[in-house]
Design a protein around this motif. Structure first.
Motif, short mmCIF file in Angstrom:
data_model
loop_
_atom_site.label_atom_id
_atom_site.label_comp_id
_atom_site.label_asym_id
_atom_site.label_seq_id
_atom_site.Cartn_x
_atom_site.Cartn_y
_atom_site.Cartn_z
N GLU A 9 0.83 -1.20 0.00
CA GLU A 9 0.00 0.00 0.00
C GLU A 9 0.86 1.25 0.00
OE1 GLU A 9 -2.62 -0.35 3.33
OE2 GLU A 9 -3.54 -2.17 2.58
N LYS A 10 1.93 1.24 0.78
CA LYS A 10 2.83 2.39 0.84
C LYS A 10 3.47 2.62 -0.53
CE LYS A 10 6.82 4.29 3.22
NZ LYS A 10 7.85 4.10 4.21
N ARG A 11 3.91 1.56 -1.17
CA ARG A 11 4.54 1.68 -2.49
C ARG A 11 3.56 2.24 -3.51
NH1 ARG A 11 8.65 2.92 -5.47
NH2 ARG A 11 8.84 1.72 -7.35
N GLN A 12 2.32 1.82 -3.44
CA GLN A 12 1.31 2.34 -4.36
C GLN A 12 1.08 3.83 -4.14
OE1 GLN A 12 0.03 0.54 -6.99
NE2 GLN A 12 1.59 -0.86 -6.24
N ARG A 13 1.06 4.27 -2.87
CA ARG A 13 0.91 5.70 -2.58
C ARG A 13 2.10 6.49 -3.10
NH1 ARG A 13 -0.78 3.77 2.51
NH2 ARG A 13 1.26 4.31 3.37
N GLU A 14 3.30 5.94 -2.92
CA GLU A 14 4.51 6.62 -3.41
C GLU A 14 4.49 6.74 -4.93
OE1 GLU A 14 7.67 4.24 -1.85
OE2 GLU A 14 7.56 5.14 0.15
N ARG A 19 3.81 9.98 -9.85
CA ARG A 19 3.09 10.20 -11.10
C ARG A 19 2.46 11.58 -11.13
NH1 ARG A 19 -0.72 6.16 -10.77
NH2 ARG A 19 1.02 4.79 -10.44
N LYS A 20 1.83 11.97 -10.01
CA LYS A 20 1.17 13.26 -9.94
C LYS A 20 2.19 14.40 -10.06
CE LYS A 20 -2.13 15.82 -7.13
NZ LYS A 20 -2.93 15.81 -5.91
N LYS A 21 3.34 14.24 -9.40
CA LYS A 21 4.38 15.27 -9.46
C LYS A 21 4.92 15.41 -10.88
CE LYS A 21 8.65 16.63 -7.17
NZ LYS A 21 9.64 16.29 -6.16
N GLU A 22 5.15 14.28 -11.56
CA GLU A 22 5.64 14.32 -12.94
C GLU A 22 4.62 14.99 -13.85
OE1 GLU A 22 6.46 10.24 -13.81
OE2 GLU A 22 8.41 10.30 -12.80
N ASP A 23 3.32 14.70 -13.66
CA ASP A 23 2.29 15.33 -14.47
C ASP A 23 2.28 16.85 -14.26
OD1 ASP A 23 1.53 12.90 -15.48
OD2 ASP A 23 -0.20 12.66 -14.14
N LYS A 24 2.42 17.28 -13.00
CA LYS A 24 2.44 18.71 -12.71
C LYS A 24 3.64 19.38 -13.38
CE LYS A 24 0.28 20.10 -8.65
NZ LYS A 24 0.37 20.44 -7.23
N LEU A 25 4.81 18.74 -13.29
CA LEU A 25 6.01 19.32 -13.91
C LEU A 25 5.85 19.39 -15.42
CD1 LEU A 25 8.85 17.64 -11.82
CD2 LEU A 25 8.20 20.04 -11.83
N ARG A 26 5.25 18.35 -16.02
CA ARG A 26 5.04 18.34 -17.46
C ARG A 26 4.09 19.45 -17.87
NH1 ARG A 26 3.08 13.43 -17.94
NH2 ARG A 26 5.12 12.53 -17.66
N GLU A 27 3.00 19.64 -17.12
CA GLU A 27 2.05 20.70 -17.43
C GLU A 27 2.70 22.07 -17.27
OE1 GLU A 27 -1.42 20.17 -15.05
OE2 GLU A 27 -1.90 18.24 -15.94
N LYS A 28 3.51 22.23 -16.24
CA LYS A 28 4.20 23.50 -16.02
C LYS A 28 5.15 23.80 -17.18
CE LYS A 28 6.89 25.94 -12.53
NZ LYS A 28 7.57 25.82 -11.24
N ALA A 29 5.87 22.78 -17.65
CA ALA A 29 6.78 22.96 -18.78
C ALA A 29 6.01 23.31 -20.04
CB ALA A 29 7.60 21.70 -18.98
#
Length: 63
Positions: A9-14, A19-29
């Motif tokens: 469960e911890k690994r899935q949360r991580e 994934r969410k952080k990468e999506d945000k960085l991609r959108e920002k770029a």
């Protein structure tokens, strides 16, 4: 009764956070480069979509 697998469960949360952080960085770029070029090519979106609250400008024709 089976014991819960907390490490899974911890690994899935991580992974979800990563994934969410990468999506945000991609959108920002994408915004920094010059707009939502990648999202306008997505299927199911309309080029005249007014989701940002602004009216699109008419195309400029040379005179």
């Amino acid at each position: 009764m089976a014991k819960p697998n907390y490490s899974f469960e911890k690994r899935q949360r991580e992974l979800a956070k990563k994934r969410k952080k990468e999506d945000k960085l991609r959108e920002k770029a994408d915004r920094k480069v010059g707009g939502n070029e990648s999202s306008s090519d997505a299927p199911g979106t309309d080029a005249g979509d007014n989701s940002n609250g602004h009216t699109p400008l008419p195309p400029v024709t040379p005179s």
